[in-house]
Design a protein around this motif. Structure first.
Motif, mmCIF file in Angstrom:
data_model
loop_
_atom_site.group_PDB
_atom_site.id
_atom_site.type_symbol
_atom_site.label_atom_id
_atom_site.label_comp_id
_atom_site.label_asym_id
_atom_site.label_seq_id
_atom_site.Cartn_x
_atom_site.Cartn_y
_atom_site.Cartn_z
ATOM 1 N N ALA A 1 43.659 50.468 42.077
ATOM 2 C CA ALA A 1 44.735 50.698 41.259
ATOM 3 C C ALA A 1 46.098 49.900 41.399
ATOM 4 C CB ALA A 1 45.007 52.302 41.438
ATOM 5 N N LEU A 2 46.463 49.398 42.613
ATOM 6 C CA LEU A 2 47.678 48.710 42.678
ATOM 7 C C LEU A 2 47.252 47.561 43.663
ATOM 8 C CD1 LEU A 2 50.658 48.753 42.136
ATOM 9 C CD2 LEU A 2 51.061 50.045 44.474
ATOM 10 N N ALA A 3 46.785 47.487 44.922
ATOM 11 C CA ALA A 3 46.785 46.561 45.832
ATOM 12 C C ALA A 3 46.272 45.416 45.433
ATOM 13 C CB ALA A 3 46.325 47.201 47.096
ATOM 14 N N LEU A 4 45.104 45.444 44.828
ATOM 15 C CA LEU A 4 44.501 44.143 44.364
ATOM 16 C C LEU A 4 45.198 43.747 42.881
ATOM 17 C CD1 LEU A 4 40.654 44.552 44.948
ATOM 18 C CD2 LEU A 4 41.978 42.761 45.682
ATOM 19 N N PRO A 5 45.434 44.525 41.790
ATOM 20 C CA PRO A 5 46.031 43.870 40.787
ATOM 21 C C PRO A 5 47.173 43.425 40.977
ATOM 22 C CG PRO A 5 45.029 46.179 40.434
ATOM 23 C CD PRO A 5 45.055 45.996 41.963
ATOM 24 N N VAL A 6 48.396 43.986 41.797
ATOM 25 C CA VAL A 6 49.546 43.064 41.914
ATOM 26 C C VAL A 6 49.569 41.771 42.310
ATOM 27 C CG1 VAL A 6 51.729 42.944 43.219
ATOM 28 C CG2 VAL A 6 50.987 45.185 42.355
ATOM 29 N N PRO A 7 48.803 41.407 43.179
ATOM 30 C CA PRO A 7 48.796 39.907 43.664
ATOM 31 C C PRO A 7 47.994 38.986 42.860
ATOM 32 C CG PRO A 7 47.614 41.159 45.548
ATOM 33 C CD PRO A 7 48.327 42.201 44.416
ATOM 34 N N SER A 8 47.036 39.795 42.153
ATOM 35 C CA SER A 8 45.986 38.991 41.285
ATOM 36 C C SER A 8 46.655 38.632 39.979
ATOM 37 C CB SER A 8 44.864 39.943 40.977
ATOM 38 O OG SER A 8 43.909 40.113 42.203
ATOM 39 N N LEU A 9 47.713 39.590 39.472
ATOM 40 C CA LEU A 9 48.291 39.171 38.230
ATOM 41 C C LEU A 9 49.446 38.248 38.735
ATOM 42 C CD1 LEU A 9 48.809 42.634 37.035
ATOM 43 C CD2 LEU A 9 47.983 40.877 35.365
ATOM 44 N N LYS B 1 42.163 37.314 32.952
ATOM 45 C CA LYS B 1 40.945 37.900 32.565
ATOM 46 C C LYS B 1 39.625 37.514 33.302
ATOM 47 C CE LYS B 1 39.997 34.086 29.216
ATOM 48 N NZ LYS B 1 38.905 33.377 29.902
ATOM 49 N N ASP B 2 39.955 36.376 34.044
ATOM 50 C CA ASP B 2 38.921 35.798 35.237
ATOM 51 C C ASP B 2 39.103 36.428 36.611
ATOM 52 O OD1 ASP B 2 37.826 34.279 33.193
ATOM 53 O OD2 ASP B 2 39.255 32.776 33.736
ATOM 54 N N HIS B 3 39.843 37.448 36.641
ATOM 55 C CA HIS B 3 40.324 38.149 37.940
ATOM 56 C C HIS B 3 39.250 38.555 38.699
ATOM 57 C CE1 HIS B 3 40.431 41.961 35.801
ATOM 58 N NE2 HIS B 3 40.354 42.422 36.976
ATOM 59 N N ASP B 4 38.229 39.135 37.933
ATOM 60 C CA ASP B 4 37.016 39.790 38.825
ATOM 61 C C ASP B 4 36.146 38.678 39.463
ATOM 62 O OD1 ASP B 4 37.334 42.468 38.160
ATOM 63 O OD2 ASP B 4 36.022 42.370 36.313
ATOM 64 N N PHE B 5 36.064 37.460 38.898
ATOM 65 C CA PHE B 5 35.466 36.145 39.333
ATOM 66 C C PHE B 5 36.170 35.784 40.381
ATOM 67 C CE2 PHE B 5 35.781 31.622 39.293
ATOM 68 C CZ PHE B 5 34.343 31.244 39.759
ATOM 69 N N PHE B 6 37.386 35.488 40.351
ATOM 70 C CA PHE B 6 38.204 35.216 41.730
ATOM 71 C C PHE B 6 38.187 35.836 42.695
ATOM 72 C CE2 PHE B 6 41.831 35.237 38.714
ATOM 73 C CZ PHE B 6 42.932 36.276 39.630
ATOM 74 N N GLN B 7 38.399 37.239 42.404
ATOM 75 C CA GLN B 7 38.317 38.237 43.556
ATOM 76 C C GLN B 7 37.152 38.360 44.349
ATOM 77 O OE1 GLN B 7 39.820 42.041 41.952
ATOM 78 N NE2 GLN B 7 41.843 41.164 41.369
ATOM 79 N N SER B 8 36.116 38.566 43.521
ATOM 80 C CA SER B 8 34.584 38.659 44.187
ATOM 81 C C SER B 8 34.330 37.199 45.095
ATOM 82 C CB SER B 8 33.662 38.963 43.179
ATOM 83 O OG SER B 8 33.453 37.836 42.280
#
Length: 413
Positions: free
Chosen positions: A154-162, A173-180
């Protein structure tokens, strides 16, 4: 109550311990008991790693500072004595371009200069309003959504990814790709061939994006590096691999510090109250550094190799021998931080080594500090009743990655 009060600190260490050393299950936020025993009894000693080699382990704060600024201590991962984290790192070292992560001066100085500009304090500080809006919007969404919720997603991953996506110029929009992809690259248990495949996909993705930025630049780091490539100040390969490194490091570590830092503060309600109730940004900034010190999430250590013999602490480290610096052990060194096992957000903690030390210390530390200041200064104030929605013994901790963290953090309010 501190979760370190009943933690074992000493015991009979093996004659040649296997590194990384294991944390005590009952004290998941404390350093491994064996590493604390070594710091007290054998602060510079040999350990055995995954491939059977026996590098030196350095655990005292002062010794680490001395060695990490010694020009005889090298980041050259092509040296046969370099203590690789795992088989994948050993396999890709010969084909990895020379970057700030594997070179020494003067090459390291040149490369660092090409990317340092966007990460200096003055430029990073300009991003504070945008980061504040990101955090506020995500907390709004949390409050409007299910309760309890996983704070990690909800917060920890979206903040630094954004934030890192905006800074680099990478479409979120490609965050799932670079996170995984990042998680797999940093996973020490991942098969080397799979890690190599994912690394290649990340590089291809960034290379394509860099090409677009070179044609149509924007106000972002990739565009800035593209300009340096066109000016002949760095190669395209250097720019791509630097972008990959920033993308991985720019979200993985900060996400871990948001979730694990929240866990640490929830385990210490008196310290959480200080952070929640203060209106002084200096108190928040100091609290961030203390939580960084306390957790020291890099669990594989900083790795180096010695180019010339060095005598220190009554031992001689020979040329060609590897060194591992356990940052958590150093940051819990009572000679540097009295009562180091106690989380104290008013403690002067800026001399911690959570970001490393010396010329190779973390490039993105100013950005990480800013993100954590905004999150810690906002989350607990806006949700003052925040609490764990599971017992700490029910949480699953990640022992496989470069950074130590939780797979999820259920919270409620």
């Amino acid at each position: 109550m501190s979760d370190t009060l009943s933690c074992p600190v000493s015991g009979a260490a093996e004659s040649l311990p296997e590194y990384p050393l294991q944390r005590a299950a009952e004290c998941p936020l404390a350093p491994a008991p064996a590493v604390q025993e070594l710091r007290a009894a054998k602060p510079i000693t040999k350990v055995r790693i995954w491939n059977g080699s026996t590098p030196w382990l350095v655990t005292r704060h002062a010794d680490q500072r001395t060695l990490l600024t010694d020009p005889r201590v090298s980041d050259d991962d092509l040296d046969p004595g370099f203590p690789y984290v795992n088989a994948h790192r050993a396999e890709i070292a010969p084909v990895t371009p020379r970057l700030i992560t594997n070179t020494d001066a003067p090459e390291h100085t040149r490369l660092r200069r090409t990317v340092n500009g966007p990460f200096v304090v003055k430029r990073i500080e300009k991003a504070r309003p945008a980061i504040q809006k990101i955090v506020d919007d995500l907390i709004d969404t949390m409050l409007d959504g299910p309760n309890p919720v996983d704070l990690l997603t909800a917060l920890a991953l979206p903040v630094p990814s954004l934030v890192i996506a905006e800074l680099l110029g990478v479409p979120y929009k490609d965050h799932d790709f670079f996170q995984s992809s990042s998680s797999l690259v940093l996973d020490s248990t991942a098969p080397p061939e799979k890690a190599r495949e994912v690394s290649g996909a990340l590089s291809a993705y960034l290379d394509n994006l860099l090409g677009e930025k070179m044609t149509d630049p924007g106000e972002d780091v990739l565009s800035e590096m593209g300009g340096r490539v066109k000016a002949g100040e760095m190669t395209r390969t250097e720019a791509v691999h630097m972008g990959v490194a920033m993308l991985i490091a720019g979200h993985e570590t900060t996400a871990t510090m948001i979730s694990l830092g929240t866990l640490a503060l929830l385990q210490h309600p008196d310290q959480l109250a200080v952070v929640r109730e203060t209106e002084d940004p200096k108190v928040i900034a100091n609290a961030v550094d203390e939580v960084l010190r306390y957790l020291s999430i890099v669990q594989t250590g900083v790795r180096r190799v010695v180019k010339e013999d060095i005598e220190i602490g009554g031992v001689v480290i020979r040329a060609g021998e590897g060194i591992i610096f356990d940052l958590h052990a150093a940051n819990w060194d009572p000679e540097a931080f009295p009562e180091a096992d106690r989380l104290d957000v008013r403690r002067p903690a800026r001399t911690h080594q959570a970001f490393g030390y010396g010329p190779h210390q973390c490039l993105g530390q100013n950005l990480a500090r800013l993100e954590l200041q905004v999150v810690y200064g906002t989350l607990y104030r806006r949700i003052p009743t925040l609490r764990l929605a599971a017992g700490i013994e029910e949480l699953e901790f990640d022992h496989t990655g470069t950074t130590y963290g939780v797979h999820s953090l259920p919270v409620a309010w």
